[in-house]
Motif scaffolding. Structure first.
Motif, PDB file in Angstrom:
ATOM      1  N   SER A   8       0.826  -1.211   0.000  1.00 29.65           N
ATOM      2  CA  SER A   8       0.000   0.000   0.000  1.00 29.65           C
ATOM      3  C   SER A   8       0.861   1.261   0.000  1.00 29.65           C
ATOM      4  N   LEU A   9       1.881   1.291   0.852  1.00 28.55           N
ATOM      5  CA  LEU A   9       2.745   2.472   0.950  1.00 28.55           C
ATOM      6  C   LEU A   9       3.567   2.685  -0.319  1.00 28.55           C
ATOM      7  N   LEU A  10       4.057   1.589  -0.907  1.00 33.38           N
ATOM      8  CA  LEU A  10       4.821   1.709  -2.149  1.00 33.38           C
ATOM      9  C   LEU A  10       3.936   2.227  -3.276  1.00 33.38           C
ATOM     10  N   SER A  11       2.695   1.783  -3.290  1.00 32.45           N
ATOM     11  CA  SER A  11       1.760   2.262  -4.304  1.00 32.45           C
ATOM     12  C   SER A  11       1.491   3.755  -4.124  1.00 32.45           C
ATOM     13  N   LYS A  12       1.293   4.189  -2.876  1.00 30.03           N
ATOM     14  CA  LYS A  12       1.067   5.616  -2.602  1.00 30.03           C
ATOM     15  C   LYS A  12       2.289   6.455  -2.950  1.00 30.03           C
ATOM     16  N   ALA A  13       3.479   5.845  -2.877  1.00 31.61           N
ATOM     17  CA  ALA A  13       4.716   6.554  -3.221  1.00 31.61           C
ATOM     18  C   ALA A  13       4.945   6.605  -4.730  1.00 31.61           C
ATOM     19  N   ASN A  14       4.010   6.038  -5.491  1.00 30.83           N
ATOM     20  CA  ASN A  14       4.067   6.038  -6.965  1.00 30.83           C
ATOM     21  C   ASN A  14       5.270   5.280  -7.518  1.00 30.83           C
ATOM     22  N   ILE A  15       5.686   4.218  -6.814  1.00 25.89           N
ATOM     23  CA  ILE A  15       6.733   3.349  -7.348  1.00 25.89           C
ATOM     24  C   ILE A  15       6.207   2.693  -8.629  1.00 25.89           C
ATOM     25  N   ASP A  16       7.024   2.640  -9.657  1.00 22.66           N
ATOM     26  CA  ASP A  16       6.558   2.174 -10.969  1.00 22.66           C
ATOM     27  C   ASP A  16       6.293   0.671 -11.008  1.00 22.66           C
ATOM     28  N   PHE A  17       7.201  -0.107 -10.419  1.00 25.92           N
ATOM     29  CA  PHE A  17       7.042  -1.561 -10.366  1.00 25.92           C
ATOM     30  C   PHE A  17       7.271  -2.018  -8.930  1.00 25.92           C
ATOM     31  N   ILE A  18       6.413  -2.907  -8.447  1.00 27.37           N
ATOM     32  CA  ILE A  18       6.516  -3.392  -7.069  1.00 27.37           C
ATOM     33  C   ILE A  18       6.600  -4.910  -7.098  1.00 27.37           C
ATOM     34  N   GLU A  19       7.766  -5.418  -6.737  1.00 29.06           N
ATOM     35  CA  GLU A  19       7.971  -6.863  -6.755  1.00 29.06           C
ATOM     36  C   GLU A  19       7.468  -7.454  -5.439  1.00 29.06           C
ATOM     37  N   ALA A  20       6.425  -8.275  -5.533  1.00 31.83           N
ATOM     38  CA  ALA A  20       5.739  -8.770  -4.340  1.00 31.83           C
ATOM     39  C   ALA A  20       6.349 -10.046  -3.772  1.00 31.83           C
ATOM     40  N   GLY A  21       7.254 -10.693  -4.502  1.00 30.94           N
ATOM     41  CA  GLY A  21       7.873 -11.909  -3.983  1.00 30.94           C
ATOM     42  C   GLY A  21       8.273 -12.871  -5.091  1.00 30.94           C
ATOM     43  N   PHE A  22       8.508 -14.106  -4.670  1.00 35.84           N
ATOM     44  CA  PHE A  22       8.925 -15.182  -5.572  1.00 35.84           C
ATOM     45  C   PHE A  22       7.758 -16.089  -5.924  1.00 35.84           C
ATOM     46  N   LEU A  23       7.741 -16.601  -7.138  1.00 36.65           N
ATOM     47  CA  LEU A  23       6.959 -17.787  -7.475  1.00 36.65           C
ATOM     48  C   LEU A  23       7.880 -18.977  -7.269  1.00 36.65           C
ATOM     49  N   SER A  24       7.431 -19.970  -6.504  1.00 35.63           N
ATOM     50  CA  SER A  24       8.297 -21.091  -6.166  1.00 35.63           C
ATOM     51  C   SER A  24       7.460 -22.334  -5.897  1.00 35.63           C
ATOM     52  N   ASP A  25       8.053 -23.491  -6.166  1.00 34.64           N
ATOM     53  CA  ASP A  25       7.404 -24.760  -5.832  1.00 34.64           C
ATOM     54  C   ASP A  25       7.662 -25.162  -4.387  1.00 34.64           C
ATOM     55  N   ALA A  26       8.348 -24.325  -3.621  1.00 32.06           N
ATOM     56  CA  ALA A  26       8.673 -24.624  -2.223  1.00 32.06           C
ATOM     57  C   ALA A  26       7.428 -24.543  -1.343  1.00 32.06           C
ATOM     58  N   THR A  27       7.521 -25.134  -0.163  1.00 32.39           N
ATOM     59  CA  THR A  27       6.440 -25.045   0.813  1.00 32.39           C
ATOM     60  C   THR A  27       6.329 -23.606   1.307  1.00 32.39           C
ATOM     61  N   THR A  28       5.114 -23.105   1.401  1.00 33.62           N
ATOM     62  CA  THR A  28       4.896 -21.715   1.801  1.00 33.62           C
ATOM     63  C   THR A  28       3.644 -21.620   2.660  1.00 33.62           C
ATOM     64  N   ASN A  29       3.330 -20.416   3.153  1.00 35.40           N
ATOM     65  CA  ASN A  29       2.099 -20.202   3.918  1.00 35.40           C
ATOM     66  C   ASN A  29       1.610 -18.777   3.684  1.00 35.40           C
ATOM     67  N   VAL A  30       0.471 -18.434   4.288  1.00 32.32           N
ATOM     68  CA  VAL A  30      -0.190 -17.163   3.981  1.00 32.32           C
ATOM     69  C   VAL A  30       0.593 -15.939   4.447  1.00 32.32           C
ATOM     70  N   ASP A  31       1.585 -16.121   5.335  1.00 36.87           N
ATOM     71  CA  ASP A  31       2.361 -14.986   5.826  1.00 36.87           C
ATOM     72  C   ASP A  31       3.639 -14.739   5.027  1.00 36.87           C
ATOM     73  N   MET A  32       3.892 -15.574   4.029  1.00 33.83           N
ATOM     74  CA  MET A  32       5.137 -15.478   3.272  1.00 33.83           C
ATOM     75  C   MET A  32       4.925 -14.810   1.916  1.00 33.83           C
ATOM     76  N   THR A  33       5.981 -14.190   1.418  1.00 34.49           N
ATOM     77  CA  THR A  33       5.942 -13.601   0.077  1.00 34.49           C
ATOM     78  C   THR A  33       6.623 -14.543  -0.917  1.00 34.49           C
ATOM     79  N   VAL A  34       6.365 -15.822  -0.728  1.00 36.67           N
ATOM     80  CA  VAL A  34       6.722 -16.877  -1.682  1.00 36.67           C
ATOM     81  C   VAL A  34       5.409 -17.548  -2.035  1.00 36.67           C
TER      82      VAL A  34
END
Length: 199
Positions: A32-58
């Protein structure tokens, strides 16, 4: 200066510090803050086949990113990174079926062929692609010239010089820039991802 764009990778590169376990609320706040700062591209995390959960940016699926998106977020800004050996890109839908249209593909020099093939495959699916070969220090000038020729043939959205170990000083950076400025197709954006070992 109007041609300069900023990509923020806090939720992806920053994850090496906390194993990408930012917590869902923190991830939403950062986006939200990066969007308000008008950052052009915002990388939200990795796409991965690894085990992950709802709190991770994988994320195991491109659709899983929705769990951390703030309300009314402009998904046109969103980017995800893929390490070619850590995610099966064949399972990605066409870009027309996804809110995320932009992917950054990262690979080491010995995986160059696979990285370029992966990039082309995803471009054929309609994604905007950043090609990011890591460890620029491992490439000679001739290596880069051969790579630029291949990049020009593929014509991704962007190509990134990745200084993985923070070894590029000002002189070497300018030399590299000259090579790309003179040889890279002008329709391909030239990007820099520098680490700060040299400060």
């Amino acid at each position: 200066m109007s041609n300069i764009k900023i990509l923020d990778c806090t939720l992806r590169d920053g994850g090496y510090v906390n194993n990408w376990d930012f917590g869902r609320d923190v991830s939403k706040s950062v986006l939200s803050l990066l969007s308000k700062a008008n950052i052009d591209f915002i990388e939200a995390g990795f796409l991965s086949d690894a085990t992950t959960n709802v709190d991770m940016t994988v994320f195991n699926s491109i659709y899983d990113v929705a769990k951390i998106l703030p309300d009314s977020f402009n998904t046109n800004k969103l980017v995800l990174m893929i390490k070619t050996e850590q995610f099966d890109v064949a399972k990605l839908p066409n870009a027309s079926c996804s809110d995320i249209k932009t992917l950054r593909i990262i690979f080491k020099k010995h995986k160059l062929k696979e990285g370029l093939q992966c990039s082309k495959m995803l471009m054929d699916k309609g994604y905007k692609i950043f090609i990011n070969p890591t460890f620029s220090n491992q490439y000679s000038q001739d290596d880069f010239l051969r790579l630029i020729k291949k990049i020009n043939e593929i014509k991704p959205f962007a190509f990134t010089i990745v200084d993985s170990i923070g070894s590029l000083d000002t002189d070497n950076t300018l030399k590299l820039h000259k090579i790309f400025d003179e040889n890279l197709n002008k329709e391909i954006a030239l990007c820099y991802h520098f680490h700060n070992n040299l400060q």
